[in-house]
Structures are given as structure tokens and as C-alpha cells.
Write a protein that holds these residues in place. Structure first.
Motif, PDB file in Angstrom:
ATOM      1  N   VAL A 279       0.861  -1.186   0.000  1.00 16.45           N
ATOM      2  CA  VAL A 279       0.000   0.000   0.000  1.00 16.45           C
ATOM      3  C   VAL A 279       0.891   1.227   0.000  1.00 16.45           C
ATOM      4  N   LEU A 280       0.313   2.353  -0.363  1.00 17.88           N
ATOM      5  CA  LEU A 280       1.092   3.585  -0.344  1.00 17.88           C
ATOM      6  C   LEU A 280       1.567   3.885   1.079  1.00 17.88           C
ATOM      7  N   LEU A 281       2.821   4.276   1.185  1.00 19.50           N
ATOM      8  CA  LEU A 281       3.357   4.646   2.494  1.00 19.50           C
ATOM      9  C   LEU A 281       2.556   5.797   3.091  1.00 19.50           C
ATOM     10  N   GLU A 282       2.097   6.701   2.254  1.00 23.73           N
ATOM     11  CA  GLU A 282       1.301   7.825   2.731  1.00 23.73           C
ATOM     12  C   GLU A 282       0.054   7.342   3.466  1.00 23.73           C
ATOM     13  N   GLU A 283      -0.607   6.310   2.940  1.00 26.28           N
ATOM     14  CA  GLU A 283      -1.811   5.797   3.587  1.00 26.28           C
ATOM     15  C   GLU A 283      -1.477   5.201   4.950  1.00 26.28           C
ATOM     16  N   THR A 284      -0.342   4.530   5.071  1.00 22.12           N
ATOM     17  CA  THR A 284       0.079   3.972   6.357  1.00 22.12           C
ATOM     18  C   THR A 284       0.322   5.075   7.373  1.00 22.12           C
ATOM     19  N   LEU A 285       0.985   6.139   6.932  1.00 20.57           N
ATOM     20  CA  LEU A 285       1.267   7.258   7.840  1.00 20.57           C
ATOM     21  C   LEU A 285      -0.014   7.988   8.240  1.00 20.57           C
TER      22      LEU A 285
END
Length: 469
Positions: A279-285
Motif C-alpha cells: 500500500v502507499l506509504l502515505e496511507e500507512t502514515l
């Protein structure tokens, strides 16, 4: 000229309206459908590039457009190709015009621009039937339909709906050539054999078309395309709206339009959609920010920074959190992105600052007080990776300390509400501390202490004045 032509009008170069459909996605669709011995009817406005692609791949092409200037331009620009141009409206395109049947009928602009203001009684179903009658028994039909309740209805300010374009002339209520409302209604009209593609960000400028609109990575591509199409202030952040639509399984229903292919097997994805796990790292953050998961942030940020430092300068420049896939064990760049200038700590802080700016634009919840600006929030994340954001370092990665404005009105209101709540909480805490301090001042021990200390203060002041110290 077959009648119903528009003499002072252009769909290829409209002054107030959508241009003809074109781009890489319809070209990819045509590449998958066309065969060298095909006879093709291209109905409606298609770009010169799309028409040239068709003419270069098949035996013969007939083009039907309503604009006389467009017809002349097409005939002139594609001279030498096996192509004939008919100018007029669909209701005048009879059996005496063109071929009796075609192997492929292409109407990727949809059906509304196949008629003119003088065409009174012609429904969408009638127009579709007219195209089908010219289709060979084993022929292939490519047709597009706009979604009257697409994602743009959710993100564009309502004022745009009250200012119709020049081509939105009044039509007889019996003769609307608009497609039925909703994906299911159009599919029912076309039959079960039709393959449906969800098209983003618009029919005339398709960047991606998907049979399966539940793929999260495809949703990222679609969201980026919509955000690029609507860069100004909107009702809601278009990027987040599309992402949420795909996550909810509504990517097809809320698509700005659809392609339908009848009578042929096609690829499931048209356009550039990276594949792979993660998944996009942005979504994890963002997920960690929304639930105040500081532990997750302290794990994720240092891991990302360590990986970022291991890349060469060019790769690290585009490895922003919104362009990196993470699967828990590894990272990889997702696709194209605007690069971040700099190297070393400046590049790392620049990438973290980009994430902070995007989270503030989306009005994402922050686990810290909202009074902090982009620099303060970036400094907190950088500190998790052992980096101190100094004045000089921040100046090298930021144009200034202007506050970040949320992308949409809804996000702005959410930010105002959150700031108001935090201000109210801070005011309540200040009032409580003031009441506690007032109680201490009225207490007996405090008054005794003041009575003892005040004479001593007077003596100290006199001594200082005498000694000059």
C-alpha cells in the motif's frame, strides 16, 4: 453533407465546451480491438490522432461528425488514408451513406454529440439502435457514456452547474441523447455481453480505464488523475474522494464516464497502473496519524528514512511517501511523481515536508496541537529519524512558512472546527489553572509566606541601592 450539419461550430476546437475524445487510453482500446481487414465507422468527435490510428490500422474508415469545419479539417489532415467523411447528424445517416454494415463501430465520445440543435426527437436508445443496425452480425461496438452522477458532482462547487456551456442548448424532452442514469441502467440497455470500463478523469481525457474498479493501486492512479484535473479549490479534496470511493467499492459507480465494448475480449486495464503488493506509504502514515499511533510513526518514519538514504539522488527525489509502496518488509517507487530537490538531510526533510503538506491539505487529523505550522509538524517527524530541522535546513527545503490551506471547502471547515475545539480546550485549561492559582493565593500558607518574604525583599533592595549592585 448529409443534412443536420452545423456550419459554424467545432467539436475539435470548441470555444466553450469539451474537446473531442482522445489520448492514450482510447488508443490502447482501439489497438486491442482493430484488425487489418476491418471496415470501421467512427461516429462522433474523435481527435485527429485517434482517427489517424484507426485509418492506419484497417481497410477503410467512415467518419461521421456534425461540424462542417471539423469535417473539412479531418478530410484535409488525413488525406491519403482510406477514409470518407460524412457531415451531419446521426438521424440523417441513412443506409445510402457509407457501408451497409461495419465490422467495428466506434463512438468513444458518447452519443450526445452525434446530433445537432435541429434534431428534435432522438433518444439515447434510438441513437444506440441506429449504430447497432450498421454493425455486422459478428461486429464489435465501442461506445462511451458519461456518468451524470460522477465524482465531479461531489468535488466541484455547485455554481458550475448553473452556468451551462454553449453546446448545452435546450432540447425537446422526448429527444434527450443523454445516457441512462447509472452504470446498471446503461449495462442493461447494452446487454450482458458488454464489457464495462470505469474511465478517469473524464471521457475526453482518459488517463485510465478499469474493468475492476476495486483495485487500490488503480484507485491511486485514478485519484491522481482527478486531482490533476481539478487543481483549484473544490468542495472536497478530489484525491481523497476518489481514494475513498475505491475503498468503498464505488469506483465504477462514481467514475466520470464509462467505455463499453460489445463483441470482443479485451484487457482489464487500459493505462499505466503499476502492479505488485503493498500500500502507499502515505496511507500507512495517515492511518497512524488518525488514531494517534505514535508507536507506528516511530517505527515507520525511521524505516522509510533509512531506505530513502540508500537510494541514488534521482530515485530518492521521486520516492515521496505518496509515491512509495510498502509491504511491511520492503519499499518500491510506485510511479511518476514530482521530484524533490536536494540531497542528504535536505532531501529527507523535503520528502517529510511534502507528506505533512498533503496531510494538512486533506485536513487529516494530527496527533499534535493544530497550532503548529508545517515546519513544526515536519520537525516532529524528522526528529523520529534523528534529524534536527534548523532554520538553515528548513529554508533549503521550503519556499516560506505560509500556512497550508486545505484543498476543499469541507476540509477547511473540518480544520476550523478542530482548531475551534482545541482553542476551547486550551481556554478551559487556562481558566482551570487560573482558578487553582487564585485559590493558592488566598490560602493561609501562601499569605504567611508572603508576609515573611516581603520584609526580606525590602531589605535586599535597599542593600543593592546602597552598594550599587
Amino acid at each position: 453533407m448529409i443534412a443536420g450539419e452545423m456550419l459554424n461550430w467545432s467539436d475539435l476546437h470548441p470555444e466553450d465546451g469539451e474537446p473531442a475524445t482522445g489520448g492514450q487510453v482510447p488508443s490502447a482500446l482501439l489497438d486491442a480491438v482493430l484488425r487489418p481487414d476491418d471496415k470501421v465507422l467512427a461516429a462522433g468527435p474523435h481527435s485527429l490522432e485517434v482517427l489517424a490510428l484507426i485509418a492506419g490500422r484497417v481497410t477503410s474508415v467512415d467518419v461521421l461528425v456534425r461540424s462542417a469545419p471539423d469535417a473539412e479539417e479531418i478530410a484535409d489532415q488525413l488525406e491519403g488514408h482510406p477514409l470518407r467523411v460524412f457531415c451531419g447528424s446521426l438521424d440523417h445517416f441513412g443506409p445510402e451513406h457509407g457501408e451497409s454494415s461495419y465490422d467495428v463501430v466506434v463512438a468513444l465520445d458518447g452519443l450526445p454529440r452525434l446530433v445537432g440543435p435541429d434534431t428534435i426527437v432522438l433518444t439515447w436508445a434510438d441513437a444506440l439502435a441506429a449504430l447497432k443496425t450498421r454493425l455486422a452480425p459478428e461486429g464489435r461496438l465501442l461506445v462511451a457514456a458519461a456518468n451524470p452522477f460522477g465524482v465531479e458532482r461531489l468535488v466541484l462547487p455547485g455554481v458550475t452547474a448553473t452556468v451551462p456551456s454553449d453546446e448545452a442548448w435546450p432540447r425537446d424532452i422526448r429527444g434527450s441523447v443523454e445516457a441512462p442514469a447509472g452504470l446498471k441502467a446503461v449495462q442493461a440497455a447494452l446487454g450482458d455481453a458488454a464489457t464495462a470500463y470505469a474511465v478517469y478523469p473524464s471521457l475526453v481525457d482518459a488517463k485510465v480505464a478499469l474493468v475492476d474498479a476495486s483495485d487500490s493501486l488503480a484507485g491511486v492512479v485514478a485519484a491522481r488523475a482527478v486531482a490533476e484535473r481539478y487543481p483549484d479549490l473544490t468542495l472536497m479534496d478530489p484525491y481523497r474522494v476518489v481514494q475513498d470511493a475505491f475503498a468503498a467499492g464505488l469506483g465504477a459507480e462514481l467514475a466520470p464516464g464509462w467505455y463499453f465494448a460489445v463483441g470482443t475480449d479485451l484487457p482489464t486495464v487500459l493505462g499505466e497502473v503499476p502492479q505488485g503488493p503493498g500500500v502507499l506509504l502515505e496511507e500507512t502514515l495517515l492511518a497512524a496519524l488518525k488514531i494517534d499511533d505514535h508507536a507506528a510513526l516511530r517505527r515507520t518514519v525511521p524505516g522509510y528514512v533509512t531506505w530513502l538514504r540508500s537510494l541514488d539522488a534521482d530515485a530518492a527525489a521521486v520516492a515521496s511517501p505518496d509515491n512509495v509502496l510498502a509491504d511491511g518488509t520492503a519499499y518500491k517507487v510506485f510511479g511518476g511523481s514530482e521530484g524533490i530537490a536536494g540531497s542528504g538531510d535536505a532531501l529527507v526533510v523535503g520528502q517529510l515536508a511534502r507528506f505533512v503538506r498533503r496531510s494538512l491539505e486533506a485536513a487529516s487529523r494530527q496527533p499534535w496541537a493544530s497550532g503548529g505550522d508545517a515546519r513544526d509538524l515536519t520537525a516532529r517527524l524528522a526528529a523520529m529519524a534523528g534529524i534536527t530541522v534548523t532554520e538553515e535546513l528548513w529554508a533549503s527545503v521550503a519556499d516560506g512558512n505560509e500556512p497550508v490551506t486545505p484543498t476543499g471547502y469541507a476540509e477547511q471547515l473540518a480544520t476550523i472546527v478542530r482548531l475551534s475545539e482545541e482553542l476551547a480546550d486550551a481556554s478551559a485549561q487556562a481558566s482551570w489553572f487560573e482558578s487553582q492559582l487564585d485559590g493558592i493565593r488566598r490560602s493561609r500558607p501562601y499569605r504567611i509566606g508572603q508576609a515573611v518574604l516581603n520584609p526580606a525583599r525590602v531589605v535586599v533592595k535597599r542593600v543593592r541601592r546602597t552598594t550599587g549592585r
